[in-house]
Design an enzyme around this catalytic site. Structure first.
Site, PDB file in Angstrom:
ATOM      1  N   CYS A 222     -54.907 -30.615 -22.363  1.00 29.89           N
ATOM      2  CA  CYS A 222     -55.708 -31.222 -23.424  1.00 29.89           C
ATOM      3  C   CYS A 222     -55.728 -30.318 -24.657  1.00 29.89           C
ATOM      4  CB  CYS A 222     -57.129 -31.437 -22.923  1.00 29.89           C
ATOM      5  SG  CYS A 222     -58.231 -32.004 -24.214  1.00 29.89           S
TER       6      CYS A 222
ATOM      7  N   CYS B 185     -64.026 -28.712 -26.902  1.00 28.86           N
ATOM      8  CA  CYS B 185     -64.855 -29.593 -26.080  1.00 28.86           C
ATOM      9  C   CYS B 185     -65.757 -28.792 -25.148  1.00 28.86           C
ATOM     10  CB  CYS B 185     -63.953 -30.540 -25.296  1.00 28.86           C
ATOM     11  SG  CYS B 185     -64.738 -31.414 -23.953  1.00 28.86           S
TER      12      CYS B 185
ATOM     13  N   CYS C 183     -63.971 -28.470 -19.960  1.00 29.69           N
ATOM     14  CA  CYS C 183     -63.056 -27.847 -18.994  1.00 29.69           C
ATOM     15  C   CYS C 183     -62.982 -26.354 -19.287  1.00 29.69           C
ATOM     16  CB  CYS C 183     -61.654 -28.418 -19.132  1.00 29.69           C
ATOM     17  SG  CYS C 183     -61.510 -30.140 -18.684  1.00 29.69           S
TER      18      CYS C 183
ATOM     19  N   CYS D 258     -74.494 -27.904  -4.771  1.00 27.75           N
ATOM     20  CA  CYS D 258     -73.685 -27.858  -5.996  1.00 27.75           C
ATOM     21  C   CYS D 258     -73.956 -26.567  -6.759  1.00 27.75           C
ATOM     22  CB  CYS D 258     -73.954 -29.077  -6.863  1.00 27.75           C
ATOM     23  SG  CYS D 258     -75.691 -29.301  -7.227  1.00 27.75           S
TER      24      CYS D 258
END
Ligand code: SAH
Length: 477
Positions: free
Chosen positions: A73, A79, A82, A433
């Site tokens: 990307c 962004c 990631c 998580c």
């Protein structure tokens, strides 16, 4: 050496934080630098100097790390979704495995020797891109006033146009482009956050990976007027979107609030069905687990919670079932059960399953899913795990042979852990998580009669720093 803001410096990145920032040291003084990879030699510009550490911005990679790769990307630095896309996938897996292990040692107080014995290799993905079944794009306008879909730049609320996120399904791009052309051709405005004006705020897209069914929901700042439609020339949008292969449901969600909450509670289907379906199969990810290949079908509305990586979810739940070691006689509790995904899988093997979840709509979904799949040996309760579980145990005398917990990031409430300890199930399966709170909770359980039998990290979110962990504890006889 005195460091100053804006100073340029060349350093070797020798370590990484749990959040994926690179760490490099000069004379023992550490610099934290985003977008760098362990093994890089980089030129940085110092952005902030503190007494014991400093932050820098990556200016140039001088010598790339052997683990540095070409990113898919072009926007990945802007962004921020990631954090570790520039790191080879193999190295990402290693990074996540050590993150879990370090937390278990540092916070949990477990010995490396024990962990070498009980920790199994991380479960990665064969294709670590295009795995998300859900995409949520903010809609805005560019300088010329054209509608754009993309992502928020950094911590701001300005939108950078990009309809091609490499974590999502390929249909997202086609759908977003159709919506943007429709908006342009029909003079439909994008929502302007600062002014609180404009119509289209967000687009939600979900796809059932097994069923192929697709749902699109436009979140709109809609005010009822004389128009009976929610959108201007609504038919044009429907004509265009309903042609996408798999399109099953088109809806709008009404959100007039000036908040960061994305979805409005009021949903209207404007074409097709209210829900899409998807099936999760529990498959064998380990040799000793071939049984229970049953698939469970979920029906998903725009507001339903549903795991975003279905391929890894199957592996995670297969492990949960296998770790729980259910033979058919057990009473099982699934605390923090969400829409009952794990509960329904457990029910296919256990005698009876009880699920507890705090969000009432999730329990409605759980009950609907149980009924639609013809599963009768499961009962769901709305409430907090720390209240419902002790109450059912003390007042109603419901036993527990196995307890499964899958709490949010903050981990289990102390009361909940104390109740588990008091009831003393043979096995506890902990799905987590956040390995830091997992480690904290395991320490409590292991100080009071339990031991770790097996632990395994599962990579649910490739390219990001997040990692899921599953752990099985057994009561020391
Ligand atoms: N096991 C579920 C998802 C679990 S996510 C699945 O696989 O689909 C964690 C869930 O815990 C969320 O649904 C959240 O609403 C719920 N939750 C948060 N705090 C809770 C509490 N104190 N008691 C019960 N449930 C809680």
């Amino acid at each position: 050496m005195v460091y100053e803001k804006n100073q340029l410096l060349t350093i070797d990145i020798t370590d990484m934080t749990a959040d994926g920032e690179g760490i490099g040291k000069t004379d023992g003084y550490p610099f934290f630098v985003k977008d760098t990879i362990i093994g890089d030699q980089v030129q940085i510009r110092i952005t902030r100097v503190k007494k014991n550490y400093a932050y820098g911005r990556l200016e140039k990679v001088v010598t790339p790390s052997p683990f540095r790769i070409e990113t898919k990307c072009p926007f990945h630095r802007q962004c921020g979704g990631c954090q570790i896309q520039a790191m080879s996938y193999q190295r990402q897996l290693q990074f996540k495995e050590s993150k879990v292990k370090n937390n278990l040692i540092r916070i949990g107080g477990f010995t490396p020797k024990l962990l070498d014995k009980v920790m199994e290799p991380i479960v990665g993905m064969e294709e670590p891109f295009y795995y998300r079944n859900k995409a949520l794009y903010p809609i805005g306008a560019d300088k010329e006033g054209n509608p754009v879909a993309g992502f928020y730049a950094g911590r701001t609320h300005s939108i950078i146009a990009n309809t091609d996120c490499s974590l999502g399904v390929k249909e997202n791009k086609e759908i977003l482009e159709k919506i943007l052309s429709y908006m342009k051709e029909n003079h439909v405005t994008a929502y302007d956050e600062a002014a609180g004006r404009g119509l289209v705020r967000h687009v939600l897209i979900r796809k059932g990976f097994q069923s192929g069914e697709i749902m699109v929901c436009l979140v709109i700042n809609f005010r009822a007027g004389k128009n009976t439609d929610f959108l201007p020339n609504q038919e044009k949008l429907i004509d265009s979107l309903s042609n996408v292969k798999g399109m099953t449901s088109i809806s709008v969600s009404i959100n007039r609030e000036r908040t960061n909450v994305v979805m409005g509670k009021e949903i209207h289907t404007i074409w097709g069905k209210d829900r899409i379906k998807d099936t999760i199969y529990v498959r064998s990810v380990e040799n000793d687990f071939a049984a229970a290949r049953r698939g469970i079908t979920f029906s998903i509305s725009p507001l339903s919670f549903y795991q975003v990586n279905p391929i890894q979810t199957e592996k995670l739940y297969s492990l949960a079932l296998s770790y729980a070691g259910i033979t058919g006689k057990e009473i099982v509790w699934d605390l923090y059960c969400g829409i009952g995904t794990i509960s329904l899988f457990l029910a296919s093997k256990a005698k009876q399953v009880y699920g507890v979840e705090i969000v009432p709509q999730a329990i409605e979904d759980a009950k609907r899913n149980a009924a639609q799949n013809g599963i009768e040996n499961v009962e769901f309760f709305v409430g907090s795990a720390e209240e419902v579980f002790p109450e059912k145990y003390e007042k109603d005398g419901i036993r527990a042979d196995v307890v499964v917990v899958d709490p949010p990031r903050k981990g289990c409430d102390r009361t909940c852990l104390d109740t588990v300890l008091k009831i003393g199930p043979d096995k506890i399966v902990y799905v987590s998580c956040d390995s830091a709170t997992l480690a904290r909770d395991l320490r409590i359980l292991c100080e009071d009669g339990y031991e770790i039998e097996r632990v395994r990290a599962v990579d649910m979110f490739p390219m990001t720093v997040h990692v899921e962990t599953i752990c099985c504890l057994s009561r020391i006889k």
